[in-house]
Write an enzyme that holds these catalytic residues in place. Sequence first.
Site, PDB file in Angstrom:
ATOM      1  N   ARG A 127      23.107   1.605  42.125  1.00  0.00           N
ATOM      2  CA  ARG A 127      21.648   1.468  42.051  1.00  0.00           C
ATOM      3  C   ARG A 127      21.136   0.621  43.202  1.00  0.00           C
ATOM      4  O   ARG A 127      21.480  -0.560  43.324  1.00  0.00           O
ATOM      5  CB  ARG A 127      21.249   0.851  40.700  1.00  0.00           C
ATOM      6  CG  ARG A 127      19.752   0.795  40.473  1.00  0.00           C
ATOM      7  CD  ARG A 127      19.414   0.383  39.053  1.00  0.00           C
ATOM      8  NE  ARG A 127      19.540   1.468  38.099  1.00  0.00           N
ATOM      9  CZ  ARG A 127      18.660   2.450  37.966  1.00  0.00           C
ATOM     10  NH1 ARG A 127      17.596   2.514  38.748  1.00  0.00           N
ATOM     11  NH2 ARG A 127      18.845   3.391  37.059  1.00  0.00           N
ATOM     12  N   ASP A 173      23.096  11.213  29.301  1.00  0.00           N
ATOM     13  CA  ASP A 173      22.932   9.780  29.554  1.00  0.00           C
ATOM     14  C   ASP A 173      22.386   9.125  28.298  1.00  0.00           C
ATOM     15  O   ASP A 173      21.821   9.809  27.431  1.00  0.00           O
ATOM     16  CB  ASP A 173      21.978   9.553  30.737  1.00  0.00           C
ATOM     17  CG  ASP A 173      22.317   8.268  31.500  1.00  0.00           C
ATOM     18  OD1 ASP A 173      23.086   7.446  30.968  1.00  0.00           O
ATOM     19  OD2 ASP A 173      21.805   8.097  32.628  1.00  0.00           O
ATOM     20  N   ASP A 221      26.908   8.291  35.380  1.00  0.00           N
ATOM     21  CA  ASP A 221      27.660   7.096  35.802  1.00  0.00           C
ATOM     22  C   ASP A 221      28.794   6.850  34.819  1.00  0.00           C
ATOM     23  O   ASP A 221      28.870   7.498  33.769  1.00  0.00           O
ATOM     24  CB  ASP A 221      26.740   5.864  35.930  1.00  0.00           C
ATOM     25  CG  ASP A 221      26.011   5.555  34.645  1.00  0.00           C
ATOM     26  OD1 ASP A 221      26.606   5.727  33.567  1.00  0.00           O
ATOM     27  OD2 ASP A 221      24.840   5.130  34.711  1.00  0.00           O
ATOM     28  N   ASP A 280       0.887  -1.148   0.000  1.00  0.00           N
ATOM     29  CA  ASP A 280       0.000   0.000   0.000  1.00  0.00           C
ATOM     30  C   ASP A 280       0.937   1.212   0.000  1.00  0.00           C
ATOM     31  O   ASP A 280       1.585   1.483   1.000  1.00  0.00           O
ATOM     32  CB  ASP A 280      -0.820  -0.102   1.302  1.00  0.00           C
ATOM     33  CG  ASP A 280      -1.727   1.061   1.517  1.00  0.00           C
ATOM     34  OD1 ASP A 280      -1.907   1.835   0.572  1.00  0.00           O
ATOM     35  OD2 ASP A 280      -2.244   1.180   2.647  1.00  0.00           O
ATOM     36  N   ARG A 303      18.969  -3.147  28.394  1.00  0.00           N
ATOM     37  CA  ARG A 303      19.647  -3.073  29.695  1.00  0.00           C
ATOM     38  C   ARG A 303      19.763  -4.439  30.357  1.00  0.00           C
ATOM     39  O   ARG A 303      20.582  -4.639  31.226  1.00  0.00           O
ATOM     40  CB  ARG A 303      18.916  -2.092  30.632  1.00  0.00           C
ATOM     41  CG  ARG A 303      19.182  -0.644  30.311  1.00  0.00           C
ATOM     42  CD  ARG A 303      18.768   0.270  31.433  1.00  0.00           C
ATOM     43  NE  ARG A 303      17.373   0.104  31.807  1.00  0.00           N
ATOM     44  CZ  ARG A 303      16.767   0.791  32.785  1.00  0.00           C
ATOM     45  NH1 ARG A 303      17.443   1.683  33.475  1.00  0.00           N
ATOM     46  NH2 ARG A 303      15.504   0.598  33.070  1.00  0.00           N
ATOM     47  N   GLN A 304      18.889  -5.388  29.937  1.00  0.00           N
ATOM     48  CA  GLN A 304      18.980  -6.746  30.508  1.00  0.00           C
ATOM     49  C   GLN A 304      19.947  -7.536  29.625  1.00  0.00           C
ATOM     50  O   GLN A 304      19.562  -8.421  28.868  1.00  0.00           O
ATOM     51  CB  GLN A 304      17.575  -7.378  30.554  1.00  0.00           C
ATOM     52  CG  GLN A 304      17.506  -8.711  31.304  1.00  0.00           C
ATOM     53  CD  GLN A 304      17.820  -8.592  32.794  1.00  0.00           C
ATOM     54  OE1 GLN A 304      17.568  -7.560  33.406  1.00  0.00           O
ATOM     55  NE2 GLN A 304      18.385  -9.624  33.387  1.00  0.00           N
ATOM     56  N   LYS A 324      27.718   5.901  40.209  1.00  0.00           N
ATOM     57  CA  LYS A 324      26.341   5.581  40.623  1.00  0.00           C
ATOM     58  C   LYS A 324      26.250   4.170  41.178  1.00  0.00           C
ATOM     59  O   LYS A 324      26.840   3.246  40.654  1.00  0.00           O
ATOM     60  CB  LYS A 324      25.418   5.728  39.407  1.00  0.00           C
ATOM     61  CG  LYS A 324      23.970   5.413  39.675  1.00  0.00           C
ATOM     62  CD  LYS A 324      23.096   5.821  38.501  1.00  0.00           C
ATOM     63  CE  LYS A 324      22.956   4.753  37.468  1.00  0.00           C
ATOM     64  NZ  LYS A 324      22.065   5.117  36.366  1.00  0.00           N
TER      65      LYS A 324
HETATM   66  C1  R5P Z   1      21.735   2.992  33.171  1.00  0.00           C
HETATM   67  O1  R5P Z   1      22.895   2.619  33.323  1.00  0.00           O
HETATM   68  C2  R5P Z   1      21.358   4.003  32.137  1.00  0.00           C
HETATM   69  O2  R5P Z   1      22.465   4.537  31.489  1.00  0.00           O
HETATM   70  C3  R5P Z   1      20.540   5.120  32.747  1.00  0.00           C
HETATM   71  O3  R5P Z   1      21.347   5.817  33.679  1.00  0.00           O
HETATM   72  C4  R5P Z   1      19.327   4.589  33.427  1.00  0.00           C
HETATM   73  O4  R5P Z   1      18.612   3.789  32.550  1.00  0.00           O
HETATM   74  C5  R5P Z   1      18.431   5.708  33.922  1.00  0.00           C
HETATM   75  O5  R5P Z   1      17.359   5.132  34.579  1.00  0.00           O
HETATM   76  P1  R5P Z   1      16.447   5.984  35.549  1.00  0.00           P
HETATM   77  O6  R5P Z   1      15.967   7.181  34.801  1.00  0.00           O
HETATM   78  O7  R5P Z   1      15.327   5.039  35.912  1.00  0.00           O
HETATM   79  O8  R5P Z   1      17.259   6.344  36.757  1.00  0.00           O
END
Ligand code: R5P
Length: 280
Positions: free
Chosen positions: A184, A208, A158, A33, A87-88, A182
């Site tokens: 977590r 970031d 980080d 389409d 991220r995983q 950082k």
């Molecule tokens: C993690 O290492 C990423 O680079 C970001 O710093 C992270 O995903 C940010 O996540 P949030 O906004 O939940 O702190």
Amino acid sequence: MITCGTTAQSVTAEVARALEEPLVNIRADGSIDAKEGSTISADERIVIIVSTTSDRAHLELLELQERAMKRDPEEVITVLPYMGYARQDKVFEPGEPISSRAIAKAISASTDRVFTVNPHKEHVLDFFEVPAESVDAAPRLAGALPTDLTRPIFLSPDEGATRITRSVRDAYGSGTVDNFVKYRKSATDVQMTSGEVDVSGRDIVLVDDMISTGGTMKEAVSILDDQNAKRIFVTCVHPVLADKAVSKVYQAGVEDIYATDTIDRSVSRISSAPVITEVL
Ligand code: R5P
């Protein structure tokens, strides 16, 4: 020809325009389409652009790939402006799956090549079973910043984002690069220690790869405020911005938030299309 799903529609339209390739919808039976007058040949390449921001978007991508394959094209290229689950990328807790590997394998089944914009870690590219490359949109963030920054510091929240922070500074043309460290504590709670450079009276650009809950940026801004930074600008490639992350970051006291359009959000003011177009 170029096709897309529900996500990344603006960036796809821009890429199609820049490449002068028709933007089409491929129906379930493989028929096309397209705009009247578009020249489509059966054997041309098909570029599928989808940001896999949700499980629904992942499924949509797999369905689009299947439709594309029905046309038996010369090549199918899959572009993920944002790759979900990136991220995983390893087992953090015993028993967890490596979700990005599972997703990469599924995507590889019906494509010849993959491009993804600033994956969280480059090694996720190795999970694909077809050639996969990353595309760097971070330098484009510099273009949105005010040109009159006072002795700017480009700061990564980080150590992982130091490389893209440096590339934003290089694209801006001047400034110091530094990073926080950082730790977590949970999905929404982070603890940070400040960098080495004295931020007092200087403009800060936080960089970031993504902002998800906004917890990282909120914590960074609070530390910078305590240390009397001048203005604070927040930039990221992927504005995931779950729930009330936008207001959380603005409430923390930032001047502005700039992000690319790999995910369509109110702050997605910078186009990633030029860097995607370049590799296609
Ligand atoms: C993690 O290492 C990423 O680079 C970001 O710093 C992270 O995903 C940010 O996540 P949030 O906004 O939940 O702190």
